[in-house]
Design a protein around this motif. Structure first.
Motif, PDB file in Angstrom:
ATOM      1  N   VAL A  35       0.813  -1.216   0.000  1.00 27.90           N
ATOM      2  CA  VAL A  35       0.000   0.000   0.000  1.00 27.90           C
ATOM      3  C   VAL A  35       0.848   1.268   0.000  1.00 27.90           C
ATOM      4  CG1 VAL A  35      -2.045  -1.045   1.002  1.00 27.90           C
ATOM      5  CG2 VAL A  35      -0.276  -0.133   2.522  1.00 27.90           C
ATOM      6  N   SER A  36       2.170   1.095   0.005  1.00 26.24           N
ATOM      7  CA  SER A  36       3.038   2.271  -0.092  1.00 26.24           C
ATOM      8  C   SER A  36       3.088   2.802  -1.520  1.00 26.24           C
ATOM      9  CB  SER A  36       4.446   1.953   0.414  1.00 26.24           C
ATOM     10  OG  SER A  36       4.997   0.899  -0.344  1.00 26.24           O
ATOM     11  N   SER A  67       5.897  -4.052   4.323  1.00 27.65           N
ATOM     12  CA  SER A  67       7.338  -3.970   4.573  1.00 27.65           C
ATOM     13  C   SER A  67       7.808  -2.520   4.633  1.00 27.65           C
ATOM     14  CB  SER A  67       8.097  -4.735   3.490  1.00 27.65           C
ATOM     15  OG  SER A  67       7.714  -4.266   2.219  1.00 27.65           O
ATOM     16  N   ALA A  68       6.887  -1.566   4.432  1.00 30.02           N
ATOM     17  CA  ALA A  68       7.228  -0.142   4.488  1.00 30.02           C
ATOM     18  C   ALA A  68       6.642   0.482   5.755  1.00 30.02           C
ATOM     19  CB  ALA A  68       6.664   0.570   3.261  1.00 30.02           C
ATOM     20  N   PHE A  69       7.129   1.672   6.105  1.00 24.78           N
ATOM     21  CA  PHE A  69       6.567   2.412   7.233  1.00 24.78           C
ATOM     22  C   PHE A  69       5.196   2.966   6.861  1.00 24.78           C
ATOM     23  CE2 PHE A  69      11.190   3.071   7.832  1.00 24.78           C
ATOM     24  CZ  PHE A  69      11.315   2.573   9.115  1.00 24.78           C
ATOM     25  N   HIS A  70       4.305   3.021   7.841  1.00 30.14           N
ATOM     26  CA  HIS A  70       3.009   3.674   7.658  1.00 30.14           C
ATOM     27  C   HIS A  70       2.632   4.340   8.970  1.00 30.14           C
ATOM     28  CE1 HIS A  70       2.330   1.937   3.735  1.00 30.14           C
ATOM     29  NE2 HIS A  70       2.656   0.747   4.213  1.00 30.14           N
ATOM     30  N   PHE A  84      -5.128  11.548  17.509  1.00 29.22           N
ATOM     31  CA  PHE A  84      -4.186  10.440  17.667  1.00 29.22           C
ATOM     32  C   PHE A  84      -3.213  10.408  16.493  1.00 29.22           C
ATOM     33  CE2 PHE A  84      -8.106   8.740  15.768  1.00 29.22           C
ATOM     34  CZ  PHE A  84      -7.642   8.089  14.637  1.00 29.22           C
ATOM     35  N   ASP A  85      -2.037   9.894  16.765  1.00 29.93           N
ATOM     36  CA  ASP A  85      -1.007   9.779  15.722  1.00 29.93           C
ATOM     37  C   ASP A  85      -0.035   8.682  16.153  1.00 29.93           C
ATOM     38  OD1 ASP A  85       0.783  10.057  13.669  1.00 29.93           O
ATOM     39  OD2 ASP A  85       1.553  12.005  14.323  1.00 29.93           O
ATOM     40  N   SER A  86       0.027   7.650  15.351  1.00 27.83           N
ATOM     41  CA  SER A  86       0.895   6.518  15.699  1.00 27.83           C
ATOM     42  C   SER A  86       2.367   6.829  15.489  1.00 27.83           C
ATOM     43  CB  SER A  86       0.526   5.309  14.838  1.00 27.83           C
ATOM     44  OG  SER A  86       0.851   5.577  13.485  1.00 27.83           O
ATOM     45  N   GLY A  87       2.661   7.889  14.723  1.00 26.16           N
ATOM     46  CA  GLY A  87       4.039   8.052  14.254  1.00 26.16           C
ATOM     47  C   GLY A  87       4.325   6.974  13.227  1.00 26.16           C
ATOM     48  N   HIS A  88       5.578   6.880  12.796  1.00 26.89           N
ATOM     49  CA  HIS A  88       5.916   5.884  11.773  1.00 26.89           C
ATOM     50  C   HIS A  88       5.938   4.490  12.391  1.00 26.89           C
ATOM     51  CE1 HIS A  88       8.063   9.105   9.139  1.00 26.89           C
ATOM     52  NE2 HIS A  88       6.783   9.342   9.325  1.00 26.89           N
ATOM     53  N   LEU A  89       5.079   3.624  11.873  1.00 22.03           N
ATOM     54  CA  LEU A  89       5.022   2.249  12.363  1.00 22.03           C
ATOM     55  C   LEU A  89       5.953   1.381  11.526  1.00 22.03           C
ATOM     56  CD1 LEU A  89       1.163   1.823  12.758  1.00 22.03           C
ATOM     57  CD2 LEU A  89       2.825   2.038  14.610  1.00 22.03           C
ATOM     58  N   ASN A  90       6.823   0.666  12.195  1.00 21.44           N
ATOM     59  CA  ASN A  90       7.683  -0.303  11.515  1.00 21.44           C
ATOM     60  C   ASN A  90       6.837  -1.465  11.014  1.00 21.44           C
ATOM     61  OD1 ASN A  90      10.298   0.846  12.095  1.00 21.44           O
ATOM     62  ND2 ASN A  90       9.903   0.268  14.219  1.00 21.44           N
ATOM     63  N   CYS A 109      -2.560   8.138   6.434  1.00 23.91           N
ATOM     64  CA  CYS A 109      -1.134   7.861   6.614  1.00 23.91           C
ATOM     65  C   CYS A 109      -0.345   9.103   6.206  1.00 23.91           C
ATOM     66  CB  CYS A 109      -0.737   6.661   5.747  1.00 23.91           C
ATOM     67  SG  CYS A 109       1.035   6.318   5.740  1.00 23.91           S
ATOM     68  N   THR A 110       0.537   9.550   7.089  1.00 22.49           N
ATOM     69  CA  THR A 110       1.294  10.780   6.804  1.00 22.49           C
ATOM     70  C   THR A 110       2.290  10.590   5.661  1.00 22.49           C
ATOM     71  OG1 THR A 110       2.897  10.158   8.503  1.00 22.49           O
ATOM     72  CG2 THR A 110       1.143  11.679   9.162  1.00 22.49           C
ATOM     73  N   LEU A 111       2.614   9.326   5.358  1.00 16.46           N
ATOM     74  CA  LEU A 111       3.629   9.055   4.335  1.00 16.46           C
ATOM     75  C   LEU A 111       3.032   8.814   2.956  1.00 16.46           C
ATOM     76  CD1 LEU A 111       5.730   6.622   6.527  1.00 16.46           C
ATOM     77  CD2 LEU A 111       6.359   8.948   5.882  1.00 16.46           C
ATOM     78  N   HIS A 112       1.761   8.426   2.929  1.00 17.37           N
ATOM     79  CA  HIS A 112       1.142   8.035   1.660  1.00 17.37           C
ATOM     80  C   HIS A 112      -0.244   8.675   1.577  1.00 17.37           C
ATOM     81  CE1 HIS A 112       3.910   4.721   2.942  1.00 17.37           C
ATOM     82  NE2 HIS A 112       4.428   5.063   1.768  1.00 17.37           N
ATOM     83  N   PRO A 113      -0.348   9.810   0.875  1.00 20.75           N
ATOM     84  CA  PRO A 113      -1.583  10.607   0.869  1.00 20.75           C
ATOM     85  C   PRO A 113      -2.828   9.849   0.426  1.00 20.75           C
ATOM     86  CG  PRO A 113       0.195  11.761  -0.269  1.00 20.75           C
ATOM     87  CD  PRO A 113       0.706  10.397   0.062  1.00 20.75           C
ATOM     88  N   TRP A 114      -2.648   8.760  -0.332  1.00 28.50           N
ATOM     89  CA  TRP A 114      -3.817   8.012  -0.829  1.00 28.50           C
ATOM     90  C   TRP A 114      -4.408   7.074   0.219  1.00 28.50           C
ATOM     91  CZ3 TRP A 114       1.107   7.947  -2.689  1.00 28.50           C
ATOM     92  CH2 TRP A 114       1.889   6.839  -2.323  1.00 28.50           C
ATOM     93  N   MET A 115      -3.689   6.876   1.334  1.00 25.51           N
ATOM     94  CA  MET A 115      -4.176   5.932   2.347  1.00 25.51           C
ATOM     95  C   MET A 115      -5.105   6.639   3.323  1.00 25.51           C
ATOM     96  SD  MET A 115      -0.717   3.809   3.326  1.00 25.51           S
ATOM     97  CE  MET A 115      -1.577   2.777   4.521  1.00 25.51           C
ATOM     98  N   ASP A 116      -6.378   6.204   3.374  1.00 26.36           N
ATOM     99  CA  ASP A 116      -7.250   6.754   4.401  1.00 26.36           C
ATOM    100  C   ASP A 116      -8.236   5.698   4.903  1.00 26.36           C
ATOM    101  OD1 ASP A 116      -9.237   6.684   2.449  1.00 26.36           O
ATOM    102  OD2 ASP A 116      -9.046   8.820   1.992  1.00 26.36           O
ATOM    103  N   GLY A 117      -8.766   5.964   6.088  1.00 26.77           N
ATOM    104  CA  GLY A 117      -9.718   5.057   6.716  1.00 26.77           C
ATOM    105  C   GLY A 117     -10.617   5.830   7.659  1.00 26.77           C
ATOM    106  N   GLN A 118     -11.552   5.117   8.250  1.00 25.11           N
ATOM    107  CA  GLN A 118     -12.533   5.776   9.099  1.00 25.11           C
ATOM    108  C   GLN A 118     -12.952   4.850  10.242  1.00 25.11           C
ATOM    109  OE1 GLN A 118     -16.544   6.636   7.429  1.00 25.11           O
ATOM    110  NE2 GLN A 118     -15.838   8.768   7.454  1.00 25.11           N
TER     111      GLN A 118
END
Ligand SMILES: [Cu+2]
Length: 122
Positions: A35-36, A67-70, A84-90, A109-118
């Motif tokens: 999903v990265s 295998s990427a950070f999210h 809430f903010d998880s920070g970068h998850l390994n 996801c702060t790293l991948h603008p296309w990732m969202d959820g609710q």
């Protein structure tokens, strides 16, 4: 409830054999592999499930199975709500948050603008 299965390989140097141990990690929402890169948003599979309904006072557990950070960050990309903010998850790291107030909580996801959820809290 989704159970993510993690296989951990440990190596014994003296005999060069490996032991695989399966760890079962409890999670409600997973960040699946690949999903990265954009594309998961086309069928709403950047977080699975992309929408989850819970009772107030309950927690949601996310796990990064990629295998990427999210991250799991409240709000919309560029407009965090700072709830809430998880920070970068390994890879294989999890994050949980307890929702006390009824409402609809968007996250991304702060790293991948296309990732969202609710999360919908009833
Ligand atoms: Cu991401």
């Amino acid at each position: 409830m989704i159970l993510g299965i993690i296989t951990m390989s440990t190596f014994n140097n003296s005999t060069e054999t490996s032991n695989d141990t399966d760890l079962i990690i409890e999670s409600d929402v997973i960040m699946p592999s690949k999903v990265s890169r954009p594309g998961c948003e086309e069928d709403d599979r950047c977080y699975i499930p992309s929408q989850i309904v819970i009772e107030h006072g309950k927690q949601v557990i996310w796990i990064n199975e990629d295998s990427a950070f999210h991250s799991v960050t409240s709000g919309f990309y560029g407009e965090p709500t700072e709830l809430f903010d998880s920070g970068h998850l390994n890879p294989y790291q999890s994050f949980s948050f307890t929702f006390d107030e009824i409402g609809i909580y968007d996250y991304y996801c702060t790293l991948h603008p296309w990732m969202d959820g609710q999360v919908i809290v009833e």
